[in-house]
Structure formats: C-alpha cells, structure tokens
Design an enzyme around this catalytic site. Structure first.
Site, PDB file in Angstrom:
ATOM      1  N   CYS A 331       0.555  -1.133  -0.066  1.00 46.09           N
ATOM      2  CA  CYS A 331       0.066  -0.066   0.161  1.00 46.09           C
ATOM      3  C   CYS A 331       0.719   1.803   0.033  1.00 46.09           C
ATOM      4  CB  CYS A 331      -1.126  -0.257   1.215  1.00 46.09           C
ATOM      5  SG  CYS A 331      -2.382   1.004   0.884  1.00 46.09           S
ATOM      6  N   HIS A 429      -3.632  -5.095   1.438  1.00 43.14           N
ATOM      7  CA  HIS A 429      -3.176  -6.133   2.675  1.00 43.14           C
ATOM      8  C   HIS A 429      -3.390  -6.989   3.346  1.00 43.14           C
ATOM      9  CE1 HIS A 429      -2.179  -1.451   4.078  1.00 43.14           C
ATOM     10  NE2 HIS A 429      -3.108  -1.433   3.113  1.00 43.14           N
TER      11      HIS A 429
END
Length: 487
Positions: A331, A429
């Site tokens: 991310c 994630h």
C-alpha cells in the site's frame, strides 16, 4: 423485543477491551444468542473492509468473526485514523468525510453521535445482544464533554458497564478504584462489576486483594482472566511487543516502524510463522541484516517517506538489495517504492510532491476518493491464489505496472514486480493471511521449504480459547443476568 446491550470499558488503553468483547461474543454465540459487536468510536490505523463497502477498525472485524458475522460498518460507525499528532481522517459509516484537527472534531462530535445512535438502533433491532467496546478510558476528564465513546454512550442508551483492568502492567487496584472515583454518580452506578485481565500466578495470592476491592467499592469482581500465551489475535492499534523464541527461524524480516504505520496486522502471519524471525525496527535503530525488508502501509505516505530518509533507510535498502536481499512494499510502501508521490489536494498533509525511493518505475497521485475493496485472484506467475483488501487514496501509474504482482478476479491487475524480481509492490493488505500466498511469498523471500500456516485457523482457535476462558474464569451466571433480553 430490543437487544440487551452490555458495554466493556477499560481503565487504560490496551487493558484488553477488544479481546474481552471478542471472548464474550463467541461465548454468547455458543449459547445460541444472536450477538453483534459494537464500538461507537475507534481511533486506529488498523482497518478492515466491510461487506457494505466501507471500513471499520480491525478489532471489530475480528469481533464480527467471533459472532459468526461478516464485518459491517454499523459495528464501528465512527473511525478516526490519525495522520498527525493533532489531526485525523474522520470516517463515518465507513466513508471518509475529511480531515479534522482535535478541536474541530470535538465540535463535530454532536453530529458523529447521531451516526453512533443510528447504528445502535439498527443493531438493537436486529440482534438479541450487542456487546460494546469502549475507547481508551472513561476517566479522561478533559474528554468528558460530548463523550460518545464511553460513558456518554452508555448513559444515552442506558446500558450496564463492565470495567476491565490489566494486572500485567501493575497497579491494577489503583486503576480500578481511581477510575471509579473519577466517574460521576450516575456513571459509577452503572458499573456492574470488574474483570481483571492477563493474570499470571496463583489466584490464591490475589484473593485478599479481590476481597478488599469488593468491600471498598461495593462492586463484584466478575472474574480474573489468565494471561493467554501465544494468542494470535489482531491488536487494536499498538504494535506487538512480545517476540517469542523461534529456534527454527531461518528467514529474517525487517519492518520499519513508520510514525504513521497502518495495518501492521498484515505481519501477524509472519510473526506467527515458526521459520520467520520478524523484527519491527524503531527510530534510531540501524537497518538490520535480513533477507526481506517490508515497507508497510502508511496514513501519511510523504511524511513517512521523509522519515525513512532521515533515518537512513534509503541507503540501508540500497545496500540490502546490492547484496541480493528482497524488498516488498504494501500500500503506502508500494507508493514509496516509486519515482514520486503527489498530493495536490492535501489529502494526507500539505499539498505537494515527494521524490520516491525509485525502485519501481511508477508514480502515485493521492485523490479524494478512497479505494475500498475486498479482492481475490492469483499471483501473476500463477503460483498461488491470493486474497486481501484495498484501502488507499493513491492511484499509481507507470511502466512498472505492466509486470503486475497479481491478477485479480475483477479484471484488474495489482502492483508491480521489478525486472530482476527483487522488488515487489502491492496494494493488497492481508496478503500473508492466505496459506498459498504466504507460502509463495516466503519462497520468493528465500525460504525454500516453508511450513504451512493458516492464519484464519489460528485466529479462530484464539477466539475459541477466549470463549473457553470466559467459561472457566468469569461469573457466567452474573453475565447471563446482565444480558437478559428486554421485552
């Protein structure tokens, strides 16, 4: 019929509220009770994507699992994600409504409370019981006005409260008695009892203190929960500090503790894996020799990128790669690996651009619309299935994306892999939660033969252990009385 509501508050942050709520939820589910978790207001950088396309605190997703439910935004209607020491992104019913400083949010609480009560009403109408987690401590005098997270909520919905204290940190009786002393008369009256958490030792040596506590306060001790070693359950927000001995560990992983690190629960499977020695590296510590460096997610990518440079990680990463090490960015970490990060709308701080670390040929622009998705697919080399979730404002573009990390079932590609295969960036994630993906990533990092590990099964076993602890160590008759339905 309306659900019975029971609230769990703590004398301090990290007293064990999240785990006690998860334990009670699973215990009630075992008894055939339709139960839902609830946290009116959460401040955390560990988030989960919900079935209705929003985001909530990660702990509430675990509590939903304890209830046998898919995560929903009603379980955590207000989420604050700090982006600086004085400001946070405010998320209401799963959607970001903007950045606010502490003073601005204090004024906004009246509006936020409407969202809290709306979620409360829906849950109370749809379930037999709702188990509520407070935030921090109810005895924060400076935050009592307009409180929506602790006693302000409890008073508004008229529910009993269990007060939890952590004996492992010391001063447990002072925590409990002091907290009661700082409550108002009406707040004190709704405290139905105490739970002492994380006890180690012989309970006989504690009994005189428990007897004194009950005489002094007039409140019952509902039980003493033991310290559960090796409990694999996501932390609310604080970084884990326990590092179990791993004599079989052969793969060394280093993760920098960014000032605004987010979703560090991504690394729980690595911490749990017997062959992986994962180390969180704090400020002032040198970049350690390792096989894999992982740049984690961040709530302030440009500021944390500057922090990395200030602490020598740019040079440490270059040296690591020069000697054949592997580098993964997740991310915000992916964004840092590119050529530049642009924030023209001041989404995460002052408007402007920052030079990236330059290990992937891509640039990222932060935009107002946050991407929130649960995704599945396969790694681009077709070596493993992958599942995870996306929570990010950045849109990345560049030639590096023509060699993606994963191909998703919704037709999109995710991330990038460098030409030499040493560097990977991904927006996913929860990447290591899936056993196939975990094994494939460990092979890539240098662990030729990885033992299998199923994080979902470990999490489920942990929830069962918590429910067992409720059965064995709490006064379940009193708990049942507190949770009798209102007709």
């Amino acid at each position: 019929m309306s659900a019975r509501v029971l609230m769990v508050q703590g004398c301090t942050s990290d007293a064990g509220k999240s785990t006690v709520v998860a334990a009670l939820c699973r215990w009630l589910r075992r008894r055939g009770v339709r139960v839902a978790p609830f946290k009116p207001q959460n401040m955390a950088l560990n988030a989960a994507v919900t079935a209705d396309g929003g985001e909530i605190g990660r702990a509430q997703a675990v509590q939903a699992q304890a209830c046998g439910l898919v995560p929903h935004t009603d379980f955590n209607p207000v989420l604050l994600k700090p982006s600086s020491d004085k400001g946070a992104q405010v998320i209401v019913h799963g959607r970001a409504i903007g950045q606010m400083d502490a003073v601005g949010y204090h004024d906004y609480k009246r509006v936020a409370f409407d969202a809290v009560l709306a979620s409360h009403r829906r849950l109370a109408a749809g379930f037999d019981a709702v188990v509520v987690e407070g935030a921090g401590s109810p005895a924060e005098i400076n935050l009592r006005a307009n409180d929506i997270a602790n006693m302000g909520y409890a008073e508004a919905v008229d529910c009993p409260v269990i007060l939890v204290a952590d004996i492992d940190r010391g001063g447990v009786f002072a925590h409990l008695v002091g907290t009661l002393a700082l409550l108002s008369d009406s707040e004190r009256a709704r405290v139905a009892g105490f739970v002492i958490n994380r006890f180690r030792g012989d309970i006989v040596l504690l009994q005189s203190g428990l007897d004194w506590l009950e005489r002094e306060t007039g409140k019952p001790v509902l039980g003493v929960l033991p310290y559960l070693h090796g409990l694999h359950l996501e932390a609310e927000d604080a970084l884990p500090t326990d590092a179990p001995a791993k004599p079989e560990a052969t793969l060394r992983v280093a993760v920098p503790v960014l000032p605004r690190i987010s979703n560090h629960t991504d690394f729980d499977p690595l911490r749990a894996h017997p062959q992986v020695d994962l180390r969180f590296v704090g400020p002032g510590e040198p970049v350690p020799p390792c096989d894999l460096i992982v740049l984690p997610g961040s709530k302030a990518t440009r500021a944390d990128l500057a922090w990395l440079r200030a602490h020598g990680w740019d040079h440490g990463i270059a040296r690591h790669l020069r000697y054949g090490g592997r580098l993964l960015g997740i991310c915000g970490g992916l964004q840092m690996l590119g050529r530049a990060v642009h924030d023209p709308l001041a989404i995460e701080g002052e408007a402007g651009s920052s030079e990236g670390l330059g290990w992937l040929e891509l640039e990222t622009t932060l935009r107002a619309d946050k991407q929130l998705r649960a995704v599945s697919g396969r790694l681009a080399d077709d070596s493993a299935a992958v599942r995870g979730y996306e929570i990010h404002c950045g849109v990345s573009e560049g030639p590096a994306l023509t060699q993606p990390f994963a191909r998703l079932d919704d037709g999109r590609d995710d991330g990038a892999v460098s030409a030499d295969g040493q560097v990977i960036g991904s927006y996913l994630h929860g990447l290591f939660d899936h056993p196939e993906a975990l094994a494939a990533m460990l092979r890539w990092a240098g662990l030729a033969t990885a033992q299998p590990l199923d994080m979902a099964a470990l999490r489920e076993a942990a929830i069962e252990r918590l429910a067992d602890a409720v059965e064995a160590h709490l006064d379940t008759a009193r708990l049942v009385a507190l949770l009798e339905p209102v007709r």
